[in-house]
Write a protein that holds these residues in place. Structure first.
Motif, PDB file in Angstrom:
ATOM      1  N   ALA A   1      -9.318  11.442  -2.713  1.00 58.09           N
ATOM      2  CA  ALA A   1     -10.201  10.339  -3.142  1.00 58.09           C
ATOM      3  C   ALA A   1      -9.163   9.231  -3.803  1.00 58.09           C
ATOM      4  N   LEU A   2      -8.438   9.611  -4.847  1.00 57.03           N
ATOM      5  CA  LEU A   2      -7.851   8.464  -5.441  1.00 57.03           C
ATOM      6  C   LEU A   2      -6.590   8.341  -4.394  1.00 57.03           C
ATOM      7  N   GLN A   3      -5.904   9.147  -3.890  1.00 53.73           N
ATOM      8  CA  GLN A   3      -4.810   8.770  -2.911  1.00 53.73           C
ATOM      9  C   GLN A   3      -5.398   7.712  -1.804  1.00 53.73           C
ATOM     10  N   ILE A   4      -6.571   7.816  -1.530  1.00 55.72           N
ATOM     11  CA  ILE A   4      -7.091   6.779  -0.343  1.00 55.72           C
ATOM     12  C   ILE A   4      -7.322   5.623  -1.123  1.00 55.72           C
ATOM     13  N   ALA A   5      -7.999   5.450  -2.271  1.00 54.61           N
ATOM     14  CA  ALA A   5      -8.250   4.326  -2.864  1.00 54.61           C
ATOM     15  C   ALA A   5      -7.185   3.243  -3.342  1.00 54.61           C
ATOM     16  N   ALA A   6      -5.907   4.227  -3.714  1.00 59.61           N
ATOM     17  CA  ALA A   6      -4.551   3.574  -4.050  1.00 59.61           C
ATOM     18  C   ALA A   6      -4.040   2.738  -2.603  1.00 59.61           C
ATOM     19  N   ARG A   7      -4.095   3.608  -1.506  1.00 56.78           N
ATOM     20  CA  ARG A   7      -3.614   2.976  -0.503  1.00 56.78           C
ATOM     21  C   ARG A   7      -4.476   1.926   0.294  1.00 56.78           C
TER      22      ARG A   7
ATOM     23  N   ARG B   1     -15.398   3.949  -3.268  1.00 56.05           N
ATOM     24  CA  ARG B   1     -16.021   2.667  -3.712  1.00 56.05           C
ATOM     25  C   ARG B   1     -15.865   2.435  -5.137  1.00 56.05           C
ATOM     26  N   LYS B   2     -16.331   3.354  -5.853  1.00 55.18           N
ATOM     27  CA  LYS B   2     -16.402   3.086  -7.426  1.00 55.18           C
ATOM     28  C   LYS B   2     -14.750   3.047  -7.797  1.00 55.18           C
ATOM     29  N   ILE B   3     -14.003   3.803  -7.423  1.00 54.58           N
ATOM     30  CA  ILE B   3     -12.631   3.742  -7.802  1.00 54.58           C
ATOM     31  C   ILE B   3     -11.993   2.197  -7.549  1.00 54.58           C
ATOM     32  N   ILE B   4     -12.032   1.878  -6.189  1.00 55.30           N
ATOM     33  CA  ILE B   4     -11.511   0.675  -5.779  1.00 55.30           C
ATOM     34  C   ILE B   4     -12.214  -0.539  -6.588  1.00 55.30           C
ATOM     35  N   LEU B   5     -13.605  -0.285  -6.833  1.00 51.65           N
ATOM     36  CA  LEU B   5     -14.293  -1.436  -7.892  1.00 51.65           C
ATOM     37  C   LEU B   5     -14.004  -1.467  -9.208  1.00 51.65           C
ATOM     38  N   LYS B   6     -13.085  -0.334  -9.538  1.00 54.86           N
ATOM     39  CA  LYS B   6     -12.800   0.048 -10.927  1.00 54.86           C
ATOM     40  C   LYS B   6     -13.957   0.001 -11.947  1.00 54.86           C
TER      41      LYS B   6
ATOM     42  N   SER C   1     -10.339   5.943 -11.747  1.00 52.66           N
ATOM     43  CA  SER C   1     -10.350   4.277 -11.797  1.00 52.66           C
ATOM     44  C   SER C   1      -9.134   3.737 -12.738  1.00 52.66           C
ATOM     45  N   GLN C   2      -9.013   4.486 -13.905  1.00 53.51           N
ATOM     46  CA  GLN C   2      -7.962   4.269 -14.879  1.00 53.51           C
ATOM     47  C   GLN C   2      -6.654   4.565 -14.175  1.00 53.51           C
ATOM     48  N   ALA C   3      -6.682   5.675 -13.339  1.00 47.69           N
ATOM     49  CA  ALA C   3      -5.293   5.868 -12.735  1.00 47.69           C
ATOM     50  C   ALA C   3      -5.007   5.100 -11.739  1.00 47.69           C
ATOM     51  N   LEU C   4      -5.975   4.482 -10.906  1.00 46.82           N
ATOM     52  CA  LEU C   4      -5.811   3.448  -9.999  1.00 46.82           C
ATOM     53  C   LEU C   4      -5.057   2.165 -10.871  1.00 46.82           C
ATOM     54  N   GLU C   5      -5.848   1.790 -11.891  1.00 44.80           N
ATOM     55  CA  GLU C   5      -5.474   0.593 -12.624  1.00 44.80           C
ATOM     56  C   GLU C   5      -3.895   0.864 -12.887  1.00 44.80           C
ATOM     57  N   ASP C   6      -3.514   1.981 -13.734  1.00 43.43           N
ATOM     58  CA  ASP C   6      -2.214   2.387 -14.110  1.00 43.43           C
ATOM     59  C   ASP C   6      -1.255   2.279 -13.029  1.00 43.43           C
TER      60      ASP C   6
ATOM     61  N   SER D   1       0.800  -1.301   0.089  1.00 44.21           N
ATOM     62  CA  SER D   1      -0.165   0.166  -0.102  1.00 44.21           C
ATOM     63  C   SER D   1       0.662   1.267  -0.067  1.00 44.21           C
ATOM     64  N   GLN D   2       1.822   1.134   0.856  1.00 45.74           N
ATOM     65  CA  GLN D   2       2.990   2.365   0.676  1.00 45.74           C
ATOM     66  C   GLN D   2       3.697   2.372  -0.578  1.00 45.74           C
ATOM     67  N   ARG D   3       3.940   1.452  -1.391  1.00 45.72           N
ATOM     68  CA  ARG D   3       4.418   1.617  -2.604  1.00 45.72           C
ATOM     69  C   ARG D   3       3.187   1.946  -3.631  1.00 45.72           C
ATOM     70  N   MET D   4       2.187   1.860  -3.378  1.00 44.98           N
ATOM     71  CA  MET D   4       1.159   2.264  -4.070  1.00 44.98           C
ATOM     72  C   MET D   4       0.910   3.639  -4.064  1.00 44.98           C
ATOM     73  N   THR D   5       1.114   4.227  -2.714  1.00 42.72           N
ATOM     74  CA  THR D   5       1.032   5.584  -2.866  1.00 42.72           C
ATOM     75  C   THR D   5       2.205   6.419  -3.116  1.00 42.72           C
ATOM     76  N   ARG D   6       3.298   5.867  -3.267  1.00 40.18           N
ATOM     77  CA  ARG D   6       4.700   6.340  -3.815  1.00 40.18           C
ATOM     78  C   ARG D   6       4.440   6.465  -5.280  1.00 40.18           C
ATOM     79  N   LYS D   7       4.100   5.520  -6.025  1.00 38.96           N
ATOM     80  CA  LYS D   7       3.929   5.327  -7.452  1.00 38.96           C
ATOM     81  C   LYS D   7       3.087   6.247  -7.947  1.00 38.96           C
ATOM     82  N   LEU D   8       1.914   6.271  -7.293  1.00 37.79           N
ATOM     83  CA  LEU D   8       0.797   7.082  -7.569  1.00 37.79           C
ATOM     84  C   LEU D   8       1.141   8.445  -7.539  1.00 37.79           C
ATOM     85  N   LEU D   9       1.893   9.090  -6.548  1.00 38.14           N
ATOM     86  CA  LEU D   9       2.487  10.435  -6.681  1.00 38.14           C
ATOM     87  C   LEU D   9       3.509  10.738  -7.693  1.00 38.14           C
ATOM     88  N   GLN D  10       4.053   9.721  -7.845  1.00 35.65           N
ATOM     89  CA  GLN D  10       5.358  10.008  -9.056  1.00 35.65           C
ATOM     90  C   GLN D  10       4.631  10.037 -10.148  1.00 35.65           C
ATOM     91  N   PHE D  11       3.713   9.332 -10.456  1.00 40.51           N
ATOM     92  CA  PHE D  11       2.971   8.953 -11.708  1.00 40.51           C
ATOM     93  C   PHE D  11       1.860  10.370 -11.842  1.00 40.51           C
TER      94      PHE D  11
END
Length: 194
Positions: free
Chosen positions: A55-61, A115-120, A129-134, A38-48
């Motif tokens: 909302a997206l940061q919480i979904a990624a975490r 919820r919608k972001i996590i459920l993609k 949702s696409q940013a989470l998948e990426d 989950s920490q890697r998800m946050t790091r990668k999301l904020l780099q990308f």
């Protein structure tokens, strides 16, 4: 200074993930597997995506929150069983995250958005949702791909790479091409994309 709702939500997600019974060893240190993920998800999301919404940061975490609670072995070891397991996990991740968000005082609209972001939902149509998948794909390629490739035959690895690639946006694919791969992995990536 009192922590914000956002900081409290992240801390509660981390607390849940820190209970993971599975560990991942990095530089000689054992980490709870899903906490590290989950920490890697946050790091990668904020780099990308440095401007990612809260909302997206919480979904990624929370994307794998308490994943170990539903074992893969509880479902048939075939494609249908795998997909059913994944759907059940996504629902659990969304439900656990929604509970945390309500606990810290977020309104239903915000909770529903996450919820919608996590459920993609509407993956190619919903930007978040696409940013989470990426981000999921980039984390896999950057942190877990080499290990995965070493354990599986090249044909399977190439197939997984092709499936991963299709899920990504053009921006996600461009970002993936900037990652540092070993010579062998780079050869597999090139084969998959040929």
């Amino acid at each position: 200074m009192k922590p914000t709702r956002f900081e409290t939500a992240i801390a509660l997600i981390d607390k849940a993930n820190s209970e993971d019974i599975n560990t991942y060893t990095l530089a000689g240190i054992d980490y709870p597997k899903e906490l590290l993920y989950s920490q890697r998800m946050t790091r990668k999301l904020l780099q990308f995506n440095p401007d990612a919404s809260k909302a997206l940061q919480i979904a990624a975490r929370a994307q794998h929150i308490c994943r170990w609670k539903i074992a893969r072995g509880e479902y048939p070891m075939d494609r249908v069983g795998y997909l059913k397991w994944r759907e059940t996990l996504k629902k659990m991740h969304a439900d656990l995250t929604a509970d945390i968000l309500k606990q810290v005082g977020y309104d239903d609209e915000f909770v529903d958005r996450i919820r919608k972001i996590i459920l993609k939902k509407l993956i190619k149509k919903n930007e978040e949702s696409q940013a989470l998948e990426d981000t999921i794909c980039l984390v896999f390629l950057d942190y877990y791909f080499e290990e995965f490739a070493a354990k599986h035959p090249d044909e399977k690895v190439i197939d997984i790479l092709q499936k991963t690639w299709i899920k990504m946006s053009d921006e996600g694919q461009q970002e993936a091409l900037k990652l540092k791969f070993s010579e062998k992995s780079l050869a597999l990536v090139k084969q998959a994309l040929a």
